[in-house]
Design a protein around this motif. Structure first.
Motif, mmCIF file in Angstrom:
data_model
loop_
_atom_site.group_PDB
_atom_site.id
_atom_site.type_symbol
_atom_site.label_atom_id
_atom_site.label_comp_id
_atom_site.label_asym_id
_atom_site.label_seq_id
_atom_site.Cartn_x
_atom_site.Cartn_y
_atom_site.Cartn_z
ATOM 1 N N ASP A 55 16.175 28.320 20.691
ATOM 2 C CA ASP A 55 14.716 28.472 20.658
ATOM 3 C C ASP A 55 14.316 29.910 20.971
ATOM 4 O O ASP A 55 13.365 30.444 20.385
ATOM 5 N N ALA A 56 15.041 30.542 21.898
ATOM 6 C CA ALA A 56 14.742 31.932 22.240
ATOM 7 C C ALA A 56 15.027 32.863 21.064
ATOM 8 O O ALA A 56 14.280 33.823 20.815
ATOM 9 N N LYS A 57 16.112 32.585 20.338
ATOM 10 C CA LYS A 57 16.427 33.405 19.163
ATOM 11 C C LYS A 57 15.348 33.273 18.091
ATOM 12 O O LYS A 57 14.982 34.249 17.426
ATOM 13 N N ALA A 58 14.825 32.041 17.916
ATOM 14 C CA ALA A 58 13.747 31.846 16.950
ATOM 15 C C ALA A 58 12.495 32.607 17.381
ATOM 16 O O ALA A 58 11.822 33.228 16.546
ATOM 17 N N ALA A 59 12.181 32.585 18.678
ATOM 18 C CA ALA A 59 11.027 33.333 19.174
ATOM 19 C C ALA A 59 11.233 34.835 18.990
ATOM 20 O O ALA A 59 10.305 35.560 18.599
ATOM 21 N N GLU A 60 12.436 35.323 19.265
ATOM 22 C CA GLU A 60 12.739 36.739 19.070
ATOM 23 C C GLU A 60 12.482 37.148 17.618
ATOM 24 O O GLU A 60 11.869 38.207 17.350
ATOM 25 N N SER A 61 12.895 36.322 16.676
ATOM 26 C CA SER A 61 12.679 36.628 15.252
ATOM 27 C C SER A 61 11.198 36.699 14.928
ATOM 28 O O SER A 61 10.759 37.570 14.160
ATOM 29 N N ARG A 62 10.428 35.803 15.502
ATOM 30 C CA ARG A 62 8.986 35.822 15.240
ATOM 31 C C ARG A 62 8.345 37.089 15.811
ATOM 32 O O ARG A 62 7.482 37.707 15.172
ATOM 33 N N TYR A 63 8.746 37.485 17.012
ATOM 34 C CA TYR A 63 8.198 38.720 17.588
ATOM 35 C C TYR A 63 8.599 39.935 16.751
ATOM 36 O O TYR A 63 7.783 40.848 16.533
ATOM 37 N N MET A 64 9.835 39.970 16.287
ATOM 38 C CA MET A 64 10.282 41.101 15.474
ATOM 39 C C MET A 64 9.489 41.185 14.171
ATOM 40 O O MET A 64 9.253 42.278 13.639
ATOM 41 N N ALA A 65 9.046 40.019 13.680
ATOM 42 C CA ALA A 65 8.244 39.993 12.459
ATOM 43 C C ALA A 65 6.753 40.181 12.729
ATOM 44 O O ALA A 65 5.947 40.194 11.791
ATOM 45 N N GLY A 66 6.404 40.306 14.018
ATOM 46 C CA GLY A 66 4.999 40.484 14.373
ATOM 47 C C GLY A 66 4.174 39.232 14.195
ATOM 48 O O GLY A 66 2.955 39.309 14.007
ATOM 49 N N ALA A 67 4.833 38.061 14.291
ATOM 50 C CA ALA A 67 4.123 36.807 14.043
ATOM 51 C C ALA A 67 4.501 35.759 15.083
ATOM 52 O O ALA A 67 5.097 34.727 14.753
ATOM 53 N N PRO A 68 4.167 36.001 16.375
ATOM 54 C CA PRO A 68 4.481 34.987 17.388
ATOM 55 C C PRO A 68 3.744 33.684 17.113
ATOM 56 O O PRO A 68 2.650 33.677 16.555
ATOM 57 N N MET A 69 4.353 32.578 17.526
ATOM 58 C CA MET A 69 3.782 31.256 17.281
ATOM 59 C C MET A 69 2.487 31.049 18.053
ATOM 60 O O MET A 69 1.552 30.411 17.574
ATOM 61 N N GLY A 70 2.421 31.554 19.294
ATOM 62 C CA GLY A 70 1.259 31.350 20.144
ATOM 63 C C GLY A 70 1.347 32.213 21.372
ATOM 64 O O GLY A 70 2.262 33.029 21.527
ATOM 65 N N ARG A 71 0.441 31.984 22.286
ATOM 66 C CA ARG A 71 0.301 32.876 23.447
ATOM 67 C C ARG A 71 1.448 32.749 24.440
ATOM 68 O O ARG A 71 1.583 33.587 25.345
ATOM 69 N N LEU A 72 2.304 31.725 24.314
ATOM 70 C CA LEU A 72 3.442 31.562 25.222
ATOM 71 C C LEU A 72 4.771 31.646 24.482
ATOM 72 O O LEU A 72 5.803 31.220 24.992
ATOM 73 N N ASP A 73 4.774 32.207 23.288
ATOM 74 C CA ASP A 73 5.986 32.178 22.474
ATOM 75 C C ASP A 73 7.173 32.786 23.227
ATOM 76 O O ASP A 73 7.104 33.905 23.745
#
Length: 463
Positions: A55-73
């Motif tokens: 789950d942390a790796k998926a969140a890291e990918s979203r941050y790198m893409a500038g598209a976090p899922m939400g305010r606690l991603d």
């Protein structure tokens, strides 16, 4: 590396967003701390480090893409075992319950996941969540990280142990008579019970709330916008308000603050507890508040009546079990509940009606004052393997007299550390405000936290 775990939740998420800290790096540090600490602390249930890292790796990918899922991603969070998470059984702390996987996330878990939080583990509770203790027939014994021979309290026992041991800043417990505030008080955390219905919960019951247990007031305030979003399953919910939980510290000058050092019944507060709460009140007075002694809101009849009602309710649940299952319940709980076999229906009804008496006295006291200060726990500590501070099933609720009335009255209330005993154990100050004045509790707690200063000596077992 583990120093990153001592950041606040707000600082951590900001570091993720700025790409100064990876959710993977943070999760690796958290897993290392948990694995080093759990043999001593015993806080967790359903800890799955491999899934948490994915789950942390998926969140890291979203941050790198500038598209976090939400305010606690990417932010790790623990939730109490009683809060359903899809696919996980809810043993209710007891070996007597069949392990049936939950079919859906409860409201709190659902809201957290929607904002990208990683539920890395669940936390322990005692049998049926009906003890202020880390003692359970299903879970490992949870201990107080400040002194492992002592109890963390409960029923949000594991959440308190995890929070004090530094398993990240965000932990969610539940509270029907003090089960967030009591263990927070005994472990030095900030524990917040919002107004009934502010934070949706399922299943709901008279006085039952969920709330954050965190190292700082800001950590709790940071998670509240997520967990207060509405859910249709809670028929006791308040109309949703998008409150600004980032309130500044209160200016208490001219505020009328009630001081309640006598709960009216139950255990008397230890001298060290009273002295610490009095010092806190003196601090408020020095900042310009008017301190007004207030009478208790609870009577012996009220406390005993609630005991009768709760015994009958749980004996009804236990009667539905086979004798073999019933024999697996913690003997303390079984002895407590089974005494209800002798109650008449009238006694049970009168007992439950005491909740309405508490509701009235809790509302009346706020006609005199703006906020109330009191002890959270009457005692400094008690042994880890005790079921309650009295360890007597015939006197099970003597320690909840300061906290339980506000569940029945539905007022927001919090525990915040106000010092330590001579033995080194934390002491909790309770802050209570009128119904719906949740932001007042947060603001007053922030003010007191600023005057008190940070806690810099949290116990750690991964050094």
């Amino acid at each position: 590396m583990n120093d990153i775990l001592d950041k606040t939740a707000r600082e951590t998420v900001a570091a993720f967003a700025a790409k100064q800290l990876s959710p993977v790096e943070y999760m690796q540090a958290l897993i290392a701390r948990v694995e080093a600490s759990e043999p001593q602390v015993g806080a967790l249930y359903a800890f799955r480090p491999e899934q948490a890292l994915q789950d942390a790796k998926a969140a890291e990918s979203r941050y790198m893409a500038g598209a976090p899922m939400g305010r606690l991603d990417g932010m790790p969070v623990s939730v109490k075992e009683l809060i359903a998470t899809k696919g996980d059984p809810i043993p209710q702390g007891t070996a007597a319950v069949d392990l049936v996987p939950a079919t859906a996330d409860a409201p709190t878990a659902a809201r957290l996941r929607e904002d990208g939080a990683i539920i890395f583990a669940k936390t322990t509770c005692p049998d049926y969540g009906m003890l202020s203790s880390g003692l359970s027939t299903f879970h490992q014994l949870s201990r107080n990280p400040w002194k492992l021979s002592e109890n963390p309290g409960g029923s949000s026992a594991g959440a308190a142990s995890a929070g004090a041991a530094g398993y990240g800043p965000l932990h969610i417990g539940t509270d029907i008579g003090g089960s967030v505030r009591l263990p927070a008080g005994w472990t030095g955390l900030f524990g917040f019970k919002p107004s009934l219905g502010r934070m949706p919960i399922d299943p709901y019951y008279t006085g039952r709330c969920a709330g954050p247990m965190t190292p700082t007031v800001d950590d709790a305030a940071f998670v509240m916008p997520t967990v207060t979003r509405p859910d249709w399953r809670d028929a006791t919910s308040l109309p949703y308000e998008a409150l600004d939980w980032d309130v500044p510290a209160a200016n208490v000058k001219g505020m009328k603050i009630g001081l309640m050092l006598d709960a009216g019944c139950g255990l008397d507060a230890d001298p060290e507890v009273k002295a610490a709460v009095q010092r806190a009140a003196d601090t408020f007075a020095a900042q310009g508040a008017e301190i007004i002694p207030v009478a208790p809101v609870l009577t012996r009849e009220m406390l005993d009546g609630l005991d009768v009602g709760w015994r009958a309710r749980f004996w009804g649940i236990m009667q539905g079990l086979s004798p073999e299952k019933r024999d697996k319940i913690l003997p303390y709980i079984l002895e407590w509940a089974s005494s209800a076999v002798n109650y008449s229906p009238i006694e049970v009804a009168r007992g439950f009606d005491q909740t309405f008496g508490m509701r009235r006295t809790c509302a009346a006291v706020f006609q005199q004052v703006d906020v109330i200060l009191s002890p959270v726990n009457p005692s400094v500590s008690y042994p880890a393997d005790w079921a309650s501070p009295t360890n007597d099933p015939m006197r099970p609720f003597e320690h909840i007299a300061f906290t339980m009335p506000w569940n029945m009255g539905e007022q927001p209330a919090a525990s915040i550390n106000c010092g330590f005993s001579a033995s080194g154990m934390p002491i909790g100050l309770q802050i209570v405000a009128p119904r719906f004045a949740d932001l007042t509790v947060i603001a007053v707690a922030k003010a007191y936290e600023d005057w008190r200063g940070p806690i810099n000596n949290w116990p750690r077992y991964d050094a």
